[in-house]
Structure formats: C-alpha cells, structure tokens
Design a protein around this motif. Structure first.
Motif, short mmCIF file in Angstrom:
data_model
loop_
_atom_site.label_atom_id
_atom_site.label_comp_id
_atom_site.label_asym_id
_atom_site.label_seq_id
_atom_site.Cartn_x
_atom_site.Cartn_y
_atom_site.Cartn_z
N GLY A 248 33.62 -59.06 -37.17
CA GLY A 248 34.25 -57.74 -37.01
C GLY A 248 33.26 -56.60 -36.90
N LEU A 249 31.98 -56.90 -37.03
CA LEU A 249 30.97 -55.84 -36.95
C LEU A 249 30.34 -55.81 -35.56
CD1 LEU A 249 29.11 -56.37 -40.35
CD2 LEU A 249 30.92 -54.74 -39.82
N SER A 250 30.02 -54.59 -35.12
CA SER A 250 29.40 -54.42 -33.81
C SER A 250 27.91 -54.14 -33.95
CB SER A 250 30.05 -53.26 -33.06
OG SER A 250 31.28 -53.66 -32.53
N CYS A 251 27.22 -54.28 -32.85
CA CYS A 251 25.80 -53.96 -32.73
C CYS A 251 25.52 -52.60 -33.34
CB CYS A 251 25.41 -53.97 -31.26
SG CYS A 251 23.79 -53.31 -30.86
N PRO A 252 24.50 -52.40 -34.14
CA PRO A 252 23.48 -53.38 -34.51
C PRO A 252 23.71 -54.04 -35.87
CG PRO A 252 22.71 -51.22 -35.16
CD PRO A 252 24.14 -51.05 -34.66
N THR B 221 29.55 -64.34 -36.76
CA THR B 221 29.79 -63.06 -36.07
C THR B 221 30.93 -63.20 -35.07
OG1 THR B 221 28.35 -63.49 -34.17
CG2 THR B 221 27.28 -62.59 -36.12
N THR B 222 31.43 -62.04 -34.65
CA THR B 222 32.42 -62.02 -33.57
C THR B 222 31.93 -61.16 -32.40
OG1 THR B 222 33.54 -60.23 -34.76
CG2 THR B 222 34.47 -62.44 -34.98
N ASP B 223 30.82 -60.44 -32.60
CA ASP B 223 30.26 -59.59 -31.56
C ASP B 223 29.69 -60.48 -30.45
OD1 ASP B 223 28.88 -57.81 -30.00
OD2 ASP B 223 27.29 -57.44 -31.45
N PRO B 224 30.28 -60.40 -29.23
CA PRO B 224 29.81 -61.29 -28.14
C PRO B 224 28.33 -61.08 -27.80
CG PRO B 224 31.81 -60.10 -27.50
CD PRO B 224 31.34 -59.49 -28.78
N GLY B 225 27.84 -59.85 -28.08
CA GLY B 225 26.43 -59.56 -27.80
C GLY B 225 25.49 -60.22 -28.79
N SER B 226 26.06 -60.67 -29.91
CA SER B 226 25.19 -61.19 -30.98
C SER B 226 24.48 -62.47 -30.58
CB SER B 226 25.97 -61.38 -32.28
OG SER B 226 26.99 -62.34 -32.11
N LYS B 227 25.05 -63.20 -29.62
CA LYS B 227 24.42 -64.47 -29.23
C LYS B 227 23.00 -64.22 -28.69
CE LYS B 227 25.02 -68.71 -26.69
NZ LYS B 227 25.59 -69.32 -25.49
N ASN B 228 22.92 -63.31 -27.73
CA ASN B 228 21.60 -63.00 -27.17
C ASN B 228 20.76 -62.18 -28.14
OD1 ASN B 228 22.10 -64.32 -24.76
ND2 ASN B 228 22.96 -62.49 -23.77
N ASP B 229 21.41 -61.25 -28.84
CA ASP B 229 20.67 -60.39 -29.76
C ASP B 229 20.01 -61.19 -30.88
OD1 ASP B 229 21.19 -58.15 -28.36
OD2 ASP B 229 22.60 -57.26 -29.77
N LYS C 189 37.46 -49.04 -35.55
CA LYS C 189 38.22 -50.19 -35.09
C LYS C 189 37.29 -51.31 -34.59
CE LYS C 189 41.53 -51.27 -31.52
NZ LYS C 189 41.86 -50.73 -30.20
N HIS C 190 36.18 -50.91 -33.97
CA HIS C 190 35.28 -51.90 -33.39
C HIS C 190 34.13 -52.28 -34.32
CE1 HIS C 190 37.06 -52.16 -29.36
NE2 HIS C 190 37.42 -50.92 -29.57
N GLY C 191 34.20 -51.84 -35.57
CA GLY C 191 33.15 -52.22 -36.51
C GLY C 191 31.80 -51.60 -36.21
N VAL C 192 31.83 -50.40 -35.60
CA VAL C 192 30.58 -49.68 -35.33
C VAL C 192 30.29 -48.79 -36.53
CG1 VAL C 192 29.45 -48.00 -33.80
CG2 VAL C 192 30.99 -49.72 -32.84
N ALA C 193 29.08 -48.86 -37.04
CA ALA C 193 28.70 -48.08 -38.23
C ALA C 193 28.78 -46.59 -37.94
CB ALA C 193 27.28 -48.45 -38.63
N SER C 194 29.04 -45.79 -38.98
CA SER C 194 29.04 -44.33 -38.80
C SER C 194 27.59 -43.86 -38.70
CB SER C 194 29.73 -43.66 -39.98
OG SER C 194 28.89 -43.73 -41.12
N ILE C 195 27.42 -42.62 -38.20
CA ILE C 195 26.07 -42.06 -38.08
C ILE C 195 25.41 -41.97 -39.46
CG2 ILE C 195 24.78 -39.97 -37.43
CD1 ILE C 195 25.69 -41.65 -35.05
#
Lengths: 80, 157
Positions: free
Chosen positions: A15-19, A42-50, B95-101
């Motif tokens: 559920g977490l996104s980059c980074p 992870t579920t972030d599709p970018g995490s595979k390459n990252d 919603k997308h699990g992006v950290a806050s600033i």
C-alpha cells in the motif's frame, strides 16, 4: 513453494508508494546482522525495478522475488 | 566503491514541487549517497517551521494538473480553488500511500541529508533563522558550489 527461503525479519510495505518501500527496506536491513535475510512485501509496481537498483547500489543481495497478483515479495540478504 | 555525492537545489515551494527534491534526497540517502539540499527562494517554504504540511498547489497557471473535470482558467482564479486543488492532491497522495512532505522532510533529516538554507533569500524575504526548522545550516551560492563541485549528481528543481 517447496524451497521456501528462510528469513529473519518481515517488512510489510504493502500500500505504500515510492520512495517509502525503499526507505523502509533500508531501515530494516540496517537492523539485521550480515547474512541475515529480510522478507519485504510490496504492492508498488515500481518496487520491482527500484528494489533491484537499491540492492545493486548498496551491495545487498536479492535472493528471490515472488510476484503474486499485484504483490511482490523480495528476499534480501544483508551482504554489505 | 567510493561514496557518491548528490546535491539538489530546491527552488519551488508548492506542494507538487516539494516532492521531487525530497523523494530523490531520501532515496539517495537510502542508497548510501551523501546528499545535500540547498533551499533557495520559494524552496525555503518547505523548511519553514510547521510549514511542510501546509504547502499548497494551484490549478492556476498549471494546465497540466489533472482535474476531475476541465476547469477554465478564469474559474481556477476564483477563491477556494487553490484550497480545493490542494485538498484533492493531499487526498490522492494519502490514497496511494504517498508520504506527506512533512514525513519526507523528517525522513531526510533522520537519514543524514544535509539541509542548507539560502542566506540571501532569507534576508530578502525577511526570514529569521528561528523560523526555519532545526538542523538546517545557512549558506550561500559558494557553499553549494563547493559541495556540487565534488558531487556526481547536481539537480536544480
């Protein structure tokens, strides 16, 4: 699934996104001793390459990557 | 492998433009890169005390910003549109699990990213050292150049 890899710690980064998956992986690996294994989900599709780039750059080894439906499971051996 | 170095000049203070420097800085630190961010002009907004999570984004003058429906420029200038766009982006990030600033700034400090505030802009805008978050050094163009000259990656954002 028969040859499951033994791991010492699990990190749930679903559920977490980059980074964040990378940042959390780095933190978790730092708590391990050399040659111990961290399992990261992870579920972030970018995490595979990252994750591959991160491991290469930090000198850690990805033993295995399992791809499920929308999930990635990495087994990372602390090598550095 | 000798440790790599990176510098970033953060010159923008909107919610959207605060992300790239902090994402790259925290990731680089996690990849064992020695990172310095030089905050200048509106980039200083990111490191003003209690301000990181109050940055805003405006659809005005930002035609690339995805909106639920096409919004004419004139409408973008109406009161409340900036607040709406900001709330929209924050909820998208959550919603997308992006950290806050604020979280990214904390993570950057925690991982040893060096933060430098531009002295000239601080004087220009009348910002005091006390109004900037702790752990920030103050310097000028020469401070950045000195580090940049020994860095493999130097970005202006």
């Amino acid at each position: 699934m028969s040859a499951d890899i033994k791991f010492d710690q699990v990190l749930d980064a679903k559920g977490l996104s980059c980074p964040l998956p990378i940042l959390k992986t780095k933190k978790a690996v730092e708590t391990l001793a050399k040659d111990q294994v961290l399992k990261v989900e992870t579920t972030d599709p970018g995490s595979k390459n990252d994750m591959a780039s991160w491991a290469k750059r930090t000198g850690n080894e990805i033993l295995k990557v399992d791809e499920g439906s929308g999930t990635f499971t990495f087994y990372i051996k602390k090598s550095a | 492998m000798a440790q790599k170095k990176m510098t970033i000049i953060a010159s923008k203070g909107t919610l959207d433009m605060a992300y790239p420097p902090l994402i790259l800085a925290t990731t680089a630190a996690a990849m064992d890169v020695d990172v310095t961010i030089f905050f200048t002009f509106y980039g200083l907004e990111i490191i003003k005390k209690d301000n990181a999570d109050r940055l805003k984004v405006s659809p005005l003058g930002n035609p690339a910003m995805p909106m639920p429906m096409p919004i004419p420029t004139l409408v973008s200038s109406l009161p409340g549109m900036e607040a709406m766009a900001t709330a929209m982006m924050k909820s998208m990030c959550k919603k997308h699990g992006v950290a806050s600033i604020g979280t990214l700034l904390d993570l950057a400090k925690e991982s040893g990213v060096k933060l430098i505030a531009c002295q000239m802009t601080m004087d220009l805008f009348g910002y005091k050292k006390e109004s900037i978050v702790d752990g920030v050094e103050v310097g000028g163009a020469a401070s950045w150049l000195d580090i940049a000259a020994d860095s493999q990656i130097n970005l202006f954002i």
